[in-house]
Design a protein around this motif. Structure first.
Motif, mmCIF file in Angstrom:
data_model
loop_
_atom_site.group_PDB
_atom_site.id
_atom_site.type_symbol
_atom_site.label_atom_id
_atom_site.label_comp_id
_atom_site.label_asym_id
_atom_site.label_seq_id
_atom_site.Cartn_x
_atom_site.Cartn_y
_atom_site.Cartn_z
ATOM 1 N N ARG A 1 3.735 -0.721 3.188
ATOM 2 C CA ARG A 1 2.750 -0.210 4.155
ATOM 3 C C ARG A 1 2.682 -1.108 5.382
ATOM 4 N NH1 ARG A 1 -0.180 1.198 -0.533
ATOM 5 N NH2 ARG A 1 -1.277 -0.816 -0.499
ATOM 6 N N ALA A 2 2.677 -2.413 5.162
ATOM 7 C CA ALA A 2 2.636 -3.343 6.294
ATOM 8 C C ALA A 2 3.855 -3.179 7.191
ATOM 9 C CB ALA A 2 2.548 -4.776 5.782
ATOM 10 N N ALA A 3 4.995 -2.856 6.563
ATOM 11 C CA ALA A 3 6.243 -2.673 7.310
ATOM 12 C C ALA A 3 6.350 -1.297 7.948
ATOM 13 C CB ALA A 3 7.434 -2.895 6.380
ATOM 14 N N GLY A 4 5.398 -0.406 7.662
ATOM 15 C CA GLY A 4 5.463 0.961 8.179
ATOM 16 C C GLY A 4 6.518 1.797 7.493
ATOM 17 N N LEU A 5 6.864 1.443 6.253
ATOM 18 C CA LEU A 5 7.955 2.099 5.533
ATOM 19 C C LEU A 5 7.492 2.707 4.215
ATOM 20 C CD1 LEU A 5 10.715 -0.628 6.067
ATOM 21 C CD2 LEU A 5 10.346 1.439 7.426
ATOM 22 N N GLU A 6 6.194 2.999 4.091
ATOM 23 C CA GLU A 6 5.678 3.476 2.812
ATOM 24 C C GLU A 6 6.227 4.830 2.407
ATOM 25 O OE1 GLU A 6 2.424 4.341 5.923
ATOM 26 O OE2 GLU A 6 4.017 2.895 5.540
ATOM 27 N N SER A 7 6.757 5.607 3.363
ATOM 28 C CA SER A 7 7.307 6.928 3.029
ATOM 29 C C SER A 7 8.770 6.874 2.601
ATOM 30 C CB SER A 7 7.162 7.874 4.231
ATOM 31 O OG SER A 7 7.937 7.414 5.327
ATOM 32 N N HIS A 8 9.391 5.694 2.649
ATOM 33 C CA HIS A 8 10.802 5.545 2.325
ATOM 34 C C HIS A 8 10.992 5.211 0.848
ATOM 35 C CE1 HIS A 8 12.539 5.494 6.473
ATOM 36 N NE2 HIS A 8 11.286 5.213 6.755
ATOM 37 N N ALA B 1 9.479 -2.940 10.553
ATOM 38 C CA ALA B 1 9.251 -3.952 9.519
ATOM 39 C C ALA B 1 9.066 -5.331 10.135
ATOM 40 C CB ALA B 1 10.402 -3.947 8.530
ATOM 41 N N ARG B 2 9.846 -5.637 11.134
ATOM 42 C CA ARG B 2 9.762 -6.944 11.795
ATOM 43 C C ARG B 2 8.387 -7.135 12.435
ATOM 44 N NH1 ARG B 2 10.533 -12.143 12.402
ATOM 45 N NH2 ARG B 2 11.426 -12.874 14.344
ATOM 46 N N ALA B 3 7.850 -6.081 13.027
ATOM 47 C CA ALA B 3 6.552 -6.171 13.686
ATOM 48 C C ALA B 3 5.406 -6.271 12.690
ATOM 49 C CB ALA B 3 6.347 -4.955 14.591
#
Length: 231
Positions: free
Chosen positions: A6-13, A41-43
């Motif tokens: 979730r922090a990486a913005g990738l929770e849907s992957h 993810a870096r951000a």
């Protein structure tokens, strides 16, 4: 794992966890724009570091892991003399090396193709790997640089990447068949650029595509690097 995604913005992957010796990494399947996944993810991550990988087996297959743990490798890399190691290799292009080949050094007028130094030309990354340390250079303690280092001292790329991070703000974006970096502070002095060019070629011989001195001029204009060699 879900909190990190979730922090990486990738929770849907789609993602799985893998062990690299005594540590756990998160491996996220690439879907859509791999570079955008990396930027997201870096951000979003502060105590982990994301890096793209091609091929994925570098992390998913334990046969391709380093022989020692990431922590041990990072500790050994801290005292590894990168310059001395590269300088004493046969045919080394490093300053001070014996039998340094003037043809490989060139004059600087041989030319270069700035568009050719793009890691994307080697294929789309297969996975994004989230390692449990925030230092960008430490990603090489978890993933071996396939074409550059297979069978060579594991400390080399971890140590070199650490130096490049300190000297040039270089952070790895892709590790694998070719290794990509983004660079916030490219070299501004020609002598420094020529030393860096020699380091790149000493580690991954097919990187420059031209002479060392011509490649050095390219490095002064680039905000990204691609290190490549055939395995």
């Amino acid at each position: 794992m879900q909190q990190i995604l979730r922090a990486a913005g990738l929770e849907s992957h789609s993602a799985k966890q893998y062990s690299v010796h005594d540590e756990t990494v998160i491996v996220v399947d690439v879907a859509g724009d791999a570079q955008q996944m990396w930027r997201s993810a870096r951000a979003g991550l502060t105590d982990h570091y994301p890096v793209l990988a091609l091929p994925s087996f570098l992390v998913t297959d334990s046969d391709f892991h380093h022989a020692i743990t990431p922590g041990q490798l990072i500790a050994q890399a801290a005292t590894f003399d990168v310059e001395a190691y590269l300088t004493r290799q046969p045919g080394s292009p490093m300053p001070g090396a014996r039998n340094r080949d003037p043809e490989i050094l060139g004059t600087g007028d041989e030319g270069y193709d700035l568009a050719g130094y793009d890691v994307a030309s080697f294929g789309e990354p297969e996975v994004l790997v989230i390692v449990p340390r925030p230092e960008p250079w430490a990603a090489f303690a978890y993933l071996d640089a396939y074409a550059s280092l297979m069978g060579v001292e594991s400390e080399l790329m971890t140590g070199a990447a650490h130096q490049w991070w300190e000297r040039y703000g270089a952070v790895p974006t892709v590790i694998g068949l070719a290794c990509g970096f983004t660079v916030s502070r490219p070299p501004t002095e020609l002598a420094d650029a020529e030393r860096l060019a020699a380091e790149h070629v000493a580690i991954a011989g097919l990187t420059a595509g031209t002479s060392i001195r011509a490649y050095a001029r390219a490095l002064m204009q680039l905000d990204h690097w691609t290190l490549y060699n055939r395995p």
